[in-house]
Design a protein around this motif. Structure first.
Motif, mmCIF file in Angstrom:
data_model
loop_
_atom_site.group_PDB
_atom_site.id
_atom_site.type_symbol
_atom_site.label_atom_id
_atom_site.label_comp_id
_atom_site.label_asym_id
_atom_site.label_seq_id
_atom_site.Cartn_x
_atom_site.Cartn_y
_atom_site.Cartn_z
ATOM 1 N N GLU A 155 9.360 29.337 -33.991
ATOM 2 C CA GLU A 155 8.020 29.860 -34.271
ATOM 3 C C GLU A 155 7.567 29.414 -35.657
ATOM 4 O OE1 GLU A 155 7.415 34.100 -34.514
ATOM 5 O OE2 GLU A 155 5.242 33.852 -34.562
ATOM 6 N N LYS B 270 3.015 34.019 -43.940
ATOM 7 C CA LYS B 270 3.080 34.716 -45.216
ATOM 8 C C LYS B 270 3.495 36.169 -45.080
ATOM 9 C CE LYS B 270 -0.717 34.665 -47.621
ATOM 10 N NZ LYS B 270 -1.984 34.337 -48.354
ATOM 11 N N ASN B 271 3.383 36.726 -43.871
ATOM 12 C CA ASN B 271 3.528 38.169 -43.727
ATOM 13 C C ASN B 271 4.516 38.639 -42.677
ATOM 14 O OD1 ASN B 271 1.332 39.601 -45.488
ATOM 15 N ND2 ASN B 271 0.327 37.800 -44.624
ATOM 16 N N SER B 272 5.214 37.720 -41.999
ATOM 17 C CA SER B 272 6.127 38.211 -40.957
ATOM 18 C C SER B 272 7.326 38.917 -41.587
ATOM 19 C CB SER B 272 6.614 37.056 -40.077
ATOM 20 O OG SER B 272 7.617 36.331 -40.762
ATOM 21 N N TYR B 273 8.058 39.624 -40.754
ATOM 22 C CA TYR B 273 9.289 40.293 -41.215
ATOM 23 C C TYR B 273 10.495 39.729 -40.477
ATOM 24 C CZ TYR B 273 12.279 44.128 -42.799
ATOM 25 O OH TYR B 273 13.273 44.874 -43.374
ATOM 26 N N LEU B 274 10.235 39.107 -39.330
ATOM 27 C CA LEU B 274 11.264 38.427 -38.532
ATOM 28 C C LEU B 274 10.601 37.179 -37.974
ATOM 29 C CD1 LEU B 274 12.478 41.371 -36.221
ATOM 30 C CD2 LEU B 274 13.748 40.443 -38.172
ATOM 31 N N ILE B 275 11.248 36.020 -38.144
ATOM 32 C CA ILE B 275 10.636 34.827 -37.546
ATOM 33 C C ILE B 275 11.720 33.829 -37.169
ATOM 34 C CG2 ILE B 275 10.186 33.545 -39.707
ATOM 35 C CD1 ILE B 275 7.397 32.863 -38.476
ATOM 36 N N ARG C 172 7.795 34.750 -47.301
ATOM 37 C CA ARG C 172 6.912 35.665 -48.031
ATOM 38 C C ARG C 172 6.957 35.356 -49.524
ATOM 39 N NH1 ARG C 172 9.292 39.602 -44.917
ATOM 40 N NH2 ARG C 172 10.186 40.625 -46.724
ATOM 41 N N LYS D 20 15.225 37.406 -40.306
ATOM 42 C CA LYS D 20 14.753 38.311 -41.353
ATOM 43 C C LYS D 20 14.747 37.597 -42.713
ATOM 44 C CE LYS D 20 15.852 43.098 -42.557
ATOM 45 N NZ LYS D 20 16.732 44.218 -42.147
#
Lengths: 331, 331
Positions: free
Chosen positions: A269, A260-265, A327, A320
């Motif tokens: 993963e 819910k909160n990553s900025y790059l994944i 999100r 990104k």
């Protein structure tokens, strides 16, 4: 144990029928004209069948496959074979994407029906309906002794491949997946990762399908597969119950937090965390919109990201954009 | 660079004055009766000073310190010295917890004023006020040559320790913290971790304070500390600017995600993630309630968890309760 909810283990069900037309040589030996004729015949059968089919199906010729092939592949609507450029391919795909008719894949015709959850009967019924429709106009290659003849002998007989995609995080966490694969292989069931043969299993998702198509009726194949799937599902539920712990809850909560909160994944993963969150949802450890969660698999896959963003993105930008989609979807 | 917001680097400011009364031997040599008399005299000075002080201060005697000492320690309201059982201690603590008067700590009297943010002048003014009040009733040990005499010679002179707590994640991430500590040490500034001397730095929080109390006036000490702090803050802001990247944003977002969603979390991990989130807040990378975030440091510390839950909890249960508090606070 009879009240087990198979839909919490079985993500989707797929039936695929392989057919060839009596009138034409197999795909590898047919002429370009044969290929075009086959495409026309099959399209006519479907699109002229009735008004609702005409509106429901979308036709993908060589050009459309070139531009949208990656996306269709990630959604399991076509096979990797369809992206090769050695012959004239086409596909007819229903708008809700549960039916895909591939023309001039390995065989002249591959009818594929995908249903969400555990729906072998419904998927088979729909595949049969399409099969009958096409057969009305063009006779299939069929022998009394061997059933439907196919380009590759492994599909001879029923020409049917029934497969179910199972989510097996607990069996994997318990280190029992290899043993399970070996066992079901001996029973004539093949196991593959999420994107078909040879790909590594992501998100603890595995496709189980019948290896044998010859010498058994469609009903026998389905019944055998059903028995095995239900045993596996029971084993998965059993281990899930035993794995319940604060540590597992923490792992699931954190996976959700990162998703819910990553900025790059990365996609890998994402799939790992996704699997933990789905497990949490199915074990009532957290509350998420399950359909939305399952939809994220294809939304976050590399080709779909590109298709949706209508841009050329390198891996960093894809990571990104994937985070952005997550999100939005999970907030 | 003159428009730098020091409050985004300086978490809190503390002034501590060490005093002893002329009439009594130093703490280590005084009698039990001396100790009791000192406690009574100081308490009277504060509680009888005026009506508002009487209502504002809470008295903690030996028994109260025994039961609540851990919590007060974590909030920096008393020192570890006050938990020793070798003599009669007491503390007067203001209700909003910005003033703490420790009686019979290392010296007869330790006046401590804590202000949030960068507030050296205000903190010094308040400490002075308390100092004057107590001095009205009991004469301090003071010589013209050495100023206030204290139990330990390192406090002689002004008896003042001024300290500011800085959040220096960027300097730490850039690997420049050890160099910085060596430099400021040479300038007579001591650097400690969040829980005073000898403790390891958690959450990239460091206390900077004057080492020298003798041969300089209070104003000179404050002015020197102020200069050094402002240089460090400028360096921190400078490096923060250079560190800005998608990777850093990702790290901050994920830290926030885990902080908001964990089910078990240790204090050390909490402090690491907390530091990232505060950095994100101060760099405008994410939006959080900053005061609430800063308040979490003490809310999530082991003793406070125990105090708030009114239960005896082992580490595992504390980790669970800490996660619960975080999920509540950050949702």
């Amino acid at each position: 144990m009879s009240d087990i909810n198979f839909n919490s283990i079985v993500i989707s069900t797929r039936i695929r029928l392989a057919r060839n037309f009596k009138k034409y040589p197999f795909v590898l030996r047919m002429s370009a004209d044969n290929a075009k004729e086959i495409i026309k015949n099959v399209s006519d059968s479907i699109l002229n069948a009735n008004e609702s089919f005409k509106n429901d199906f979308e036709f993908y010729g060589v050009n459309e496959l070139k531009s949208k092939g990656g996306t269709l592949l990630e959604k399991h609507l076509i096979s990797p074979e369809m992206l090769k450029e050695d012959r004239e391919h086409a596909a007819l795909i229903s708008k809700n994407e549960d039916i895909s008719i591939m023309i001039n894949e390995e065989d002249h015709l591959r009818i594929q029906v995908i249903k969400s959850g555990y729906n072998l009967d419904e998927a088979y019924k729909t595949a049969n309906l399409i099969d009958d429709l096409i057969e009305e106009n063009s006779e299939y290659a069929f022998t009394e002794k061997y059933g439907y003849t196919t380009s590759c002998p492994t599909n001879m007989g029923t020409g049917m491949r029934a497969s179910v995609m199972l989510h097996l995080p607990a069996i994997c966490m318990a280190g029992k997946m290899n043993e399970l694969i070996a066992t079901v292989n001996r029973l004539g069931i093949a196991v593959r990762g999420i994107y078909g043969e040879g790909t590594e299993a992501k998100g603890h998702l595995f496709q189980f399908s019948n290896q044998i198509t010859l010498g058994m009726s469609e009903e026998e194949i389905l019944s055998k597969l059903r028995n095995i799937i239900e045993q596996i599902a029971r084993q998965e539920v059993d281990i899930r119950y035993k794995l319940k712990s604060d540590k597992l809850t923490d792992k699931i909560y954190r996976s959700y937090g990162i998703l819910k909160n990553s900025y790059l994944i990365s996609y890998n993963e994402f799939m790992d965390l996704w699997s933990n969150v789905l497990l949490g949802c199915d074990m009532d450890i957290l509350t998420v919109n399950r359909n939305e969660l399952i939809g994220l698999i294809s939304k976050c896959a590399p080709y779909n990201l590109l298709a949706d963003s209508k841009q050329n993105l390198d891996a960093g930008k894809r990571d990104k954009l994937r985070s952005e989609i997550l999100r939005q979807a999970l907030k």
